[in-house]
Design a protein around this motif. Structure first.
Motif, PDB file in Angstrom:
ATOM      1  N   CYS A 172       5.899  -6.127   2.788  1.00  0.00           N
ATOM      2  CA  CYS A 172       4.414  -6.414   3.304  1.00  0.00           C
ATOM      3  C   CYS A 172       3.600  -4.898   3.669  1.00  0.00           C
ATOM      4  N   CYS A 173       4.437  -3.830   3.954  1.00  0.00           N
ATOM      5  CA  CYS A 173       3.650  -2.689   4.322  1.00  0.00           C
ATOM      6  C   CYS A 173       3.162  -2.004   3.019  1.00  0.00           C
ATOM      7  N   LEU A 174       4.088  -2.209   2.055  1.00  0.00           N
ATOM      8  CA  LEU A 174       3.629  -1.523   0.615  1.00  0.00           C
ATOM      9  C   LEU A 174       2.688  -2.038   0.022  1.00  0.00           C
ATOM     10  N   ILE A 175       2.445  -3.598   0.173  1.00  0.00           N
ATOM     11  CA  ILE A 175       1.584  -4.175  -0.633  1.00  0.00           C
ATOM     12  C   ILE A 175       0.008  -3.855  -0.032  1.00  0.00           C
ATOM     13  N   VAL A 176      -0.039  -3.696   1.364  1.00  0.00           N
ATOM     14  CA  VAL A 176      -1.194  -3.350   2.017  1.00  0.00           C
ATOM     15  C   VAL A 176      -1.541  -1.957   1.557  1.00  0.00           C
ATOM     16  N   LEU A 177      -0.484  -0.926   1.949  1.00  0.00           N
ATOM     17  CA  LEU A 177      -0.885   0.552   1.666  1.00  0.00           C
ATOM     18  C   LEU A 177      -1.080   0.862   0.122  1.00  0.00           C
ATOM     19  N   GLY A 178      -0.580   0.004  -0.671  1.00  0.00           N
ATOM     20  CA  GLY A 178      -0.770   0.154  -2.192  1.00  0.00           C
ATOM     21  C   GLY A 178      -2.054  -0.234  -2.588  1.00  0.00           C
ATOM     22  N   ASN A 179      -2.593  -1.350  -2.033  1.00  0.00           N
ATOM     23  CA  ASN A 179      -3.722  -1.850  -2.431  1.00  0.00           C
ATOM     24  C   ASN A 179      -4.913  -0.650  -1.732  1.00  0.00           C
ATOM     25  N   ILE A 180      -4.642  -0.148  -0.493  1.00  0.00           N
ATOM     26  CA  ILE A 180      -5.600   0.819  -0.051  1.00  0.00           C
ATOM     27  C   ILE A 180      -5.687   1.938  -0.712  1.00  0.00           C
ATOM     28  N   CYS A 181      -4.483   2.570  -1.239  1.00  0.00           N
ATOM     29  CA  CYS A 181      -4.262   3.748  -1.826  1.00  0.00           C
ATOM     30  C   CYS A 181      -4.888   3.581  -3.221  1.00  0.00           C
TER      31      CYS A 181
END
Length: 394
Positions: free
Chosen positions: A268-277
């Motif tokens: 869940c954290c990786l999906i959010v951070l990946g989109n932002i990044c």
């Protein structure tokens, strides 16, 4: 006999360097883990301190967050593997326990095939990461190199760091220490990202192998008896083969559910951070290329953006493969000449086909399913965020 640990040799090397390999945990390994965790996180802090000494503008915020978001993804991997060390160890042990019961040479070859596939992916990603690391290191000296070979008249700095930081010291006098901290943070973070990510991919690849074995066993249930009209194997033997196929299929489902339940929060954290990044680095690539004409920053943020796309593609591709291999047993049950089997076996196959009506996939947070469609959703969302950022700054 299949040795699952042998399929994780390169993963072991990568994770050992930062103290994340779950076996042989000692005081030294714990210290190694703490140091490798502290270095990239301290670098994040020294990027944030730039807001204290610099004018806080939107461009500065985006520039700093574009690199911090990448390092935060690495940190999430690092923390997750540190907390779930026993779980990762359990992954390997449960796979080994399942594979100990596999005696058929064809089934062993299937597992070996998927294990080798995971190893090839790890080798390719490791080489890609090393190449990117070399390029990023070279960016520091690029202005000086261009000035030397192009014989430019103006003086160029020997060291150029395209990442904004504030250490509250004289940068000219401490340039080598700053460079050491910068690249040590990036190298440690990417090692955690690549080592942890490929470890999870390898585990899921083995689950795909178990699904493939289930499909193979389903085919063997009837296939061996199609042409044996006078000497057909008895119904009990066919039931046994069908039961073995269903059993390993169910085991593969249990292992994949165990995987998702253990790393659900991480993904869940990786999906959010990946989109932002991805969105922030795409914006930085465009801004650096069009407005600033800074080739060092273009290359840096382009590497980060490509890494995010590649990460999302691999994660969702393995999710798509899980879906495909899960359904392969039901497809095999549908395509075999099931009508040659006894009535009792035909009924069992009918129940199996009813189970195939229920879709299955690696579901994250009960919402997102890892698949190629999910990959398209992630990329579309990141591009939408990039468009919004660009339109507001235009």
């Amino acid at each position: 006999m299949i040795s699952i640990v042998e399929h994780f040799r390169l993963h072991r090397t990568l994770l050992l360097t930062i103290g994340l390999w779950p076996y042989n945990q000692s005081k030294f390994v714990e210290l190694q883990f703490l140091l490798s965790f502290a270095v990239p996180n301290s670098f994040i802090i020294f990027q944030l301190t730039s807001f204290i000494t610099s004018e806080c503008t939107v461009d500065l915020i985006i520039k700093i967050l574009s690199t911090i978001s990448f390092l935060l993804m690495c940190t999430v991997h690092h923390i997750s593997f540190g907390i779930n060390a026993c779980t990762v160890k359990c992954f390997v042990e449960r796979l080994q326990h399942v594979c100990n019961d596999i005696k058929d040479e064809t089934e062993i070859a299937i597992i070996e095939k998927y294990g080798n596939s995971a190893e090839y992916i790890t080798i390719i990603l490791t080489l890609f990461t090393v190449c990117c690391g070399i390029i990023m290191t070279a960016l520091t000296f690029l202005p000086w190199i261009l000035g030397t070979f192009l014989l430019a008249n103006e003086s160029r700095p020997l060291h150029n760091i395209p990442i904004v930081t504030e250490y509250f010291v004289d940068k000219e006098k401490n340039v080598y220490l700053i460079l050491l901290h910068t690249y040590a943070s990036i190298y440690i973070g990417t090692t955690a990202l690549v080592g942890g990510g490929t470890m999870l991919i390898a585990y899921l690849k083995h689950i795909c192998g178990l699904f493939s074995i289930a499909s193979y066993r389903m085919g063997q249930t009837i296939l061996l008896n199609i042409h044996e009209e006078d000497n057909r194997r008895n119904e009990m033997e066919m039931n046994k083969k069908l039961r073995h196929a269903v059993d390993i299929h169910r085991t593969a489902i249990e292992l994949s559910e165990f995987f998702i339940s253990s790393f659900n929060g991480t993904f869940c954290c990786l999906i959010v951070l990946g989109n932002i990044c991805l969105a922030l680095n795409l914006y930085q690539v465009l801004r650096s290329a069009v407005l600033l004409g800074n080739i060092e920053e273009v290359i840096l943020h382009l590497i980060f953006a490509i890494a995010m796309v590649l990460y999302a593609l691999l994660a969702n591709s393995i999710g798509e493969e899980i879906i495909k291999q899960y359904n392969s047993m039901f497809s095999m049950a549908y395509n075999i000449e099931w009508y040659t089997a006894p009535i009792c076996v035909q009924r069992l196959i009918l129940f199996l086909l009813q189970r195939s009506c229920k879709a299955y996939g690696l579901k994250i947070a009960g919402i997102f399913i890892a698949s190629l469609e999910g990959f398209n959703t992630i990329i579309a969302a990141a591009i939408s965020y990039f468009t919004v950022i660009y339109s507001t700054q235009k």
